[in-house]
Design a protein around this motif. Sequence first.
Motif, PDB file in Angstrom:
ATOM      1  N   LEU A   1      18.210  27.249  36.092  1.00  0.00           N
ATOM      2  CA  LEU A   1      18.267  27.898  37.409  1.00  0.00           C
ATOM      3  C   LEU A   1      19.192  29.100  37.413  1.00  0.00           C
ATOM      4  CD1 LEU A   1      18.197  25.020  40.040  1.00  0.00           C
ATOM      5  CD2 LEU A   1      16.514  26.831  39.699  1.00  0.00           C
ATOM      6  N   LEU A   2      20.335  29.000  36.733  1.00  0.00           N
ATOM      7  CA  LEU A   2      21.308  30.096  36.758  1.00  0.00           C
ATOM      8  C   LEU A   2      20.710  31.389  36.199  1.00  0.00           C
ATOM      9  CD1 LEU A   2      24.119  31.116  37.324  1.00  0.00           C
ATOM     10  CD2 LEU A   2      24.842  30.254  35.076  1.00  0.00           C
ATOM     11  N   PRO A   3      20.099  31.370  35.013  1.00  0.00           N
ATOM     12  CA  PRO A   3      19.483  32.630  34.534  1.00  0.00           C
ATOM     13  C   PRO A   3      18.319  33.089  35.410  1.00  0.00           C
ATOM     14  CG  PRO A   3      18.989  30.820  33.030  1.00  0.00           C
ATOM     15  CD  PRO A   3      20.027  30.315  33.971  1.00  0.00           C
ATOM     16  N   LEU A   4      17.607  32.099  36.031  1.00  0.00           N
ATOM     17  CA  LEU A   4      16.518  32.502  36.934  1.00  0.00           C
ATOM     18  C   LEU A   4      17.060  33.249  38.141  1.00  0.00           C
ATOM     19  CD1 LEU A   4      14.118  29.400  36.895  1.00  0.00           C
ATOM     20  CD2 LEU A   4      13.759  31.641  35.859  1.00  0.00           C
ATOM     21  N   VAL A   5      18.171  32.758  38.707  1.00  0.00           N
ATOM     22  CA  VAL A   5      18.781  33.449  39.853  1.00  0.00           C
ATOM     23  C   VAL A   5      19.259  34.832  39.436  1.00  0.00           C
ATOM     24  CG1 VAL A   5      20.719  33.436  41.469  1.00  0.00           C
ATOM     25  CG2 VAL A   5      19.420  31.329  41.050  1.00  0.00           C
ATOM     26  N   LEU A   6      19.903  34.896  38.258  1.00  0.00           N
ATOM     27  CA  LEU A   6      20.347  36.199  37.769  1.00  0.00           C
ATOM     28  C   LEU A   6      19.156  37.121  37.525  1.00  0.00           C
ATOM     29  CD1 LEU A   6      23.124  35.078  35.248  1.00  0.00           C
ATOM     30  CD2 LEU A   6      23.425  36.038  37.536  1.00  0.00           C
ATOM     31  N   LEU A   7      18.072  36.537  36.991  1.00  0.00           N
ATOM     32  CA  LEU A   7      16.860  37.328  36.772  1.00  0.00           C
ATOM     33  C   LEU A   7      16.286  37.842  38.091  1.00  0.00           C
ATOM     34  CD1 LEU A   7      14.651  38.402  34.888  1.00  0.00           C
ATOM     35  CD2 LEU A   7      13.500  36.180  35.106  1.00  0.00           C
ATOM     36  N   LEU A   8      16.348  36.973  39.120  1.00  0.00           N
ATOM     37  CA  LEU A   8      15.840  37.367  40.435  1.00  0.00           C
ATOM     38  C   LEU A   8      16.666  38.509  41.009  1.00  0.00           C
ATOM     39  CD1 LEU A   8      13.590  36.514  42.370  1.00  0.00           C
ATOM     40  CD2 LEU A   8      15.232  35.025  43.527  1.00  0.00           C
ATOM     41  N   ILE A   9      17.998  38.409  40.889  1.00  0.00           N
ATOM     42  CA  ILE A   9      18.869  39.476  41.389  1.00  0.00           C
ATOM     43  C   ILE A   9      18.610  40.772  40.635  1.00  0.00           C
ATOM     44  CG2 ILE A   9      21.273  40.220  41.583  1.00  0.00           C
ATOM     45  CD1 ILE A   9      22.013  37.260  41.996  1.00  0.00           C
ATOM     46  N   LEU A  10      18.488  40.650  39.301  1.00  0.00           N
ATOM     47  CA  LEU A  10      18.201  41.836  38.505  1.00  0.00           C
ATOM     48  C   LEU A  10      16.849  42.440  38.883  1.00  0.00           C
ATOM     49  CD1 LEU A  10      18.939  43.724  36.174  1.00  0.00           C
ATOM     50  CD2 LEU A  10      17.845  42.078  34.608  1.00  0.00           C
ATOM     51  N   SER A  11      15.885  41.560  39.158  1.00  0.00           N
ATOM     52  CA  SER A  11      14.545  42.035  39.548  1.00  0.00           C
ATOM     53  C   SER A  11      14.622  42.818  40.857  1.00  0.00           C
ATOM     54  CB  SER A  11      13.578  40.858  39.682  1.00  0.00           C
ATOM     55  OG  SER A  11      13.434  40.185  38.450  1.00  0.00           O
TER      56      SER A  11
END
Length: 553
Positions: A156-166
């Motif tokens: 979940l943590l990298p997914l959230v970071l990926l979402l923010i980066l997106s």
Amino acid sequence: MRKRIFRSTAILVTLAILVTFVTAFFFMYNKLEENMTERVDNEVDYLAKAVDELGGTSLETGLADGVTGRITLVDAVGNVLYDSYEDAAEMENHASRPEIAQAMKEGRGSASRYSTTYAKRSYYAAVRLDNGQILRVGDTIDSVYGTLFPGVFMLLLPLVLLLILSFYLIDRTTKRMMEPLEAIDLDHPLENVAYDELVPFLRRIADQNEALKEQVQERNKQQQEYVAITENMKDGLIVTNRHHVLSINRAAQRIFEIKPEECMGQNIIVVNRNQKLKEVVDGALAGKDMVKHMTIDDVIYELHGNPVIQDGTNTGVVIFIMDVTQKKQLENMRQEFSANVSHELKTPLMSISGYAELLKDGIVRPEDQKKFAGRIYQEAARLTTLVQDIIRLSKLDDENLELEKETIDLFEMSKEIIETLQPAAKKRHISISYQGKRLSISGMPQIIYEMLYNVCDNAIHYNKDEGTVVITTEKTEEGICWSVADTGIGIPLAEQERIFERFYRVDKSHSRATGGTGLGLSIVKHGAELHGASVRVDSAPDQGTTITIVFPA
């Protein structure tokens, strides 16, 4: 638009990440569940071989220590002999359990169901031993979740970071994508096109711009033509809707002494409170064609109010204001002229009729017949002169009169007039002479002759016996001046402006005695106007009169 692109892209990316996450979650879950069932199957096989070799008591001596799942051993009829989690003596018969029943029948069985003991969903695998007992190993789904969730939380943590980066990249990309669009010059959309895909759209904008430009130019041209026409009209023009003034031209502003900013968008009553104007507006708004007259500062105006009909609805009023002062004056002059002509013709005709009737009835004595015939002749001559003067004035009033100008020698024409009037002057012992330079003008000989003749004729008729008449010509800064000075009865100052009116006489009794028609000076005035000349009068009672005609040089 930028927000819409950002929002739509962000939603799509978020959905893609969520779908990927959920898909991965279920894939991992299914994979772990498959691994768990495979592990349980392997454990039950391993334990079954060990129990067959060592006996059931080996489960209690440490054989089950390496197994993570629940181990249950039942006899051939379903009674629980051993359970790794519960007291076997207190457990119910398990012969009805699906996996056990299947193992009793087929030698091997498995089932996945909700466990009433642990209130959890569990998987069971059972094997029939050589002695007819059933060995069962089971494990709960929580073991799958327990393995899965730590990995999920770590994912979940990298997914959230990926979402923010997106979101950051989407915002940045959207801005970069919109910058060329926002920089498009809509007046020249085909210049510096950033995206080829926009060319058809921008070409349509360019075509629409061109069409719009032509429409605006045509509209401006029509507006300029309308303004040019209305602003240069000599008549006033006011356009209103049902409540407010929409347009007022320069002539109307001058008539009502008002500025556009004082009345535009205001009620018509702001323009002028004249009752006639209000009646014209009210009548036109009621659908009538209105015509009224009003007077402002002694000027007579004719008001025309016409309704403006659009789609069957009366939406406003167009008002024309025309100066008809001269028209009214001409009408009055025409009426007065008609009355005067009737009167002037009636007088000699009545005289002729009266004398002729006396002669016809034989009432006149033979020795008086010549006298009566002479009076009839005089009245007939006077009538002839009057008709000729009226004809001359009618010709001068004709706006279509074409002047065939010639060079006229004023000296020669004056001499000719002196010779013609000399007999009448001698009868009253009046001397008539000419002095001045030989000067010429351009004009219509017949009209100029009648003008000069009438002035000289009046100078003799209204002169005193043994008086003088002097004709003078000279060139001044004003132009070429031709004047006649007499020593006659003179004209009062109050009468001098009216002597050029038709049939006007200062001394009516004297005029009739001399046979005057009252039209001579009117002919002089009209003839002067046709030639661009002016007439000046200098006179006083009993001090004579000087009439000067100034011709253009």
